[in-house]
Scaffold this active site. Structure first.
Site, PDB file in Angstrom:
ATOM      1  N   LYS A 225     100.909 -68.996  31.742  1.00 35.77           N
ATOM      2  CA  LYS A 225     100.074 -67.797  31.662  1.00 35.77           C
ATOM      3  C   LYS A 225      99.808 -67.197  33.043  1.00 35.77           C
ATOM      4  CE  LYS A 225      98.076 -68.170  27.107  1.00 35.77           C
ATOM      5  NZ  LYS A 225      96.946 -68.489  26.245  1.00 35.77           N
ATOM      6  N   ARG A 260      99.330 -76.355  23.797  1.00 33.74           N
ATOM      7  CA  ARG A 260     100.317 -75.378  23.312  1.00 33.74           C
ATOM      8  C   ARG A 260     101.165 -74.940  24.499  1.00 33.74           C
ATOM      9  NH1 ARG A 260     100.943 -69.927  22.935  1.00 33.74           N
ATOM     10  NH2 ARG A 260     101.974 -69.136  21.075  1.00 33.74           N
TER      11      ARG A 260
HETATM   12  C1  8Y7 Z   1      97.424 -68.846  22.684  1.00 36.17           C
HETATM   13  C2  8Y7 Z   1      97.768 -68.766  21.339  1.00 36.17           C
HETATM   14  C3  8Y7 Z   1      98.965 -67.354  22.480  1.00 36.17           C
HETATM   15  C4  8Y7 Z   1      96.400 -69.767  23.068  1.00 36.17           C
HETATM   16  C5  8Y7 Z   1      96.244 -70.394  20.739  1.00 36.17           C
HETATM   17  C6  8Y7 Z   1     100.893 -66.882  25.317  1.00 36.17           C
HETATM   18  C7  8Y7 Z   1      99.361 -67.402  19.982  1.00 36.17           C
HETATM   19  C8  8Y7 Z   1     100.118 -65.889  24.563  1.00 36.17           C
HETATM   20  N1  8Y7 Z   1      98.189 -67.967  23.394  1.00 36.17           N
HETATM   21  N2  8Y7 Z   1      97.188 -69.531  20.363  1.00 36.17           N
HETATM   22  N3  8Y7 Z   1      98.739 -67.829  21.216  1.00 36.17           N
HETATM   23  N4  8Y7 Z   1      95.846 -70.515  22.055  1.00 36.17           N
HETATM   24  N5  8Y7 Z   1      95.630 -71.164  19.820  1.00 36.17           N
HETATM   25  O1  8Y7 Z   1     101.069 -66.624  26.551  1.00 36.17           O
HETATM   26  O2  8Y7 Z   1      95.996 -69.891  24.227  1.00 36.17           O
HETATM   27  O3  8Y7 Z   1     101.384 -67.876  24.803  1.00 36.17           O
HETATM   28  S1  8Y7 Z   1     100.144 -66.093  22.799  1.00 36.17           S
END
Ligand code: 8Y7
Length: 285
Positions: A225, A260
């Site tokens: 990020k 994640r």
């Molecule tokens: C997150 C996410 C994204 C996060 C959860 C990216 C879909 C942006 N970020 N879901 N999703 N937590 N739970 O850079 O931080 O991956 S999308």
């Protein structure tokens, strides 16, 4: 208030008694080459199998980009992207699958196709998402976001970012309970980068342990990020692995149980090392 350590993801166990990795599988046109739907499917299957082999405990499948400025995706287009991937991965891999969506119709279809967890960056605030998620029977991840994706980074502001995010999550946990989703089925996530400036993101990570008081499994997404890019002086996404790993280790130390990430193998190894120290385990993990 010990969070549950075993989640039943539509019959497939997700063990969060120790840190686990959620592999990110984006099924968006900009995330696969040029060859159209079939190539996109084949590429997603290869990538999913690779992440499973690298030690991912669950895969998060998303068909709508949430980047600021990304154009919205129609319901039919999102379904066309994610449902075939979920069906095939569910048939070919034993691990649980997560659907990354905010649309109730996609949640319902995805769970029918085999998804075992609903990951919603809007924390079930769109339409009848609460009722659909409740009826699906699968666990949910509630993520905090301030504002909407297209404008959330304009001027994010908090009194106290940790307290404010915790208040929001408490309210959504209560909404889940009211809709028939018991606390044991709820994961929480502070939502790094979603309506947060760098100082907010750093405070959330530094003080992540405070979220343990809520008594829920804690998911974090920091991988590649912009907060990592910013700290490293503006490096592009492909140079953010080491910074992401450092943040992942700090998150694990503070109680995160699901990471994640894009870089599964690296994060699995970093999390194992952190966990060995936390548990003083001499056995290989
Ligand atoms: C997150 C996410 C994204 C996060 C959860 C990216 C879909 C942006 N970020 N879901 N999703 N937590 N739970 O850079 O931080 O991956 S999308």
């Amino acid at each position: 208030m010990t969070p549950p350590s075993l989640f039943d993801c539509a019959g497939r166990p997700l063990d969060l008694s120790r840190p686990a990795v959620m592999g990110i599988l984006n099924v968006t046109p900009d995330s696969f080459s040029d060859g159209g739907r079939f190539q996109g499917l084949e590429q997603a299957l290869r990538q999913g199998s690779r992440m499973a082999g690298e030690g991912a405990a669950i895969l998060d499948i998303g068909g709508e980009s949430t980047r600021p400025g990304a154009s919205p995706v129609s319901l039919q287009e999102e379904l066309d992207r994610v449902i075939p991937v979920i069906e095939r991965l569910h048939a070919e891999l034993p691990l649980p699958l997560s659907i990354d969506t905010s649309k109730p119709e996609v949640m319902a279809e995805a769970v029918r196709a085999g998804a075992g967890l609903i990951n919603d960056i809007f924390a079930l605030r769109k339409g009848d998402a609460l009722a659909v998620a409740a009826a699906s029977g699968v666990p949910v991840c509630l993520m905090h976001m301030q504002g909407e994706p297209d404008s959330m980074q304009t001027a994010p502001a908090y009194d106290d970012v940790v307290a404010d995010v915790m208040t929001f999550l408490r309210e959504r946990i209560a909404a889940c309970a009211g809709a028939g989703i018991p606390p044991e089925r709820v994961l929480i996530d502070p939502g790094f980068g979603f309506g947060k400036g760098l100082a907010h993101n750093l405070s959330l990570l530094a003080r992540l342990a405070e979220f343990r008081a809520l008594g829920h499994g804690l998911l974090v997404g920091i991988s590649r990020k912009s907060m990592v890019g910013a700290v490293l002086g503006g490096v592009p996404v492909e140079q953010r692995i080491n910074g992401s790993l450092a943040a992942a280790v700090m998150a694990v130390e503070r109680g995160a149980r699901l990471l994640r990430v894009h870089d599964v193998k690296e994060t699995v190894e970093a999390a194992k090392m952190a966990w060995a120290v936390i548990e003083r385990t001499e056995e290989p993990l």
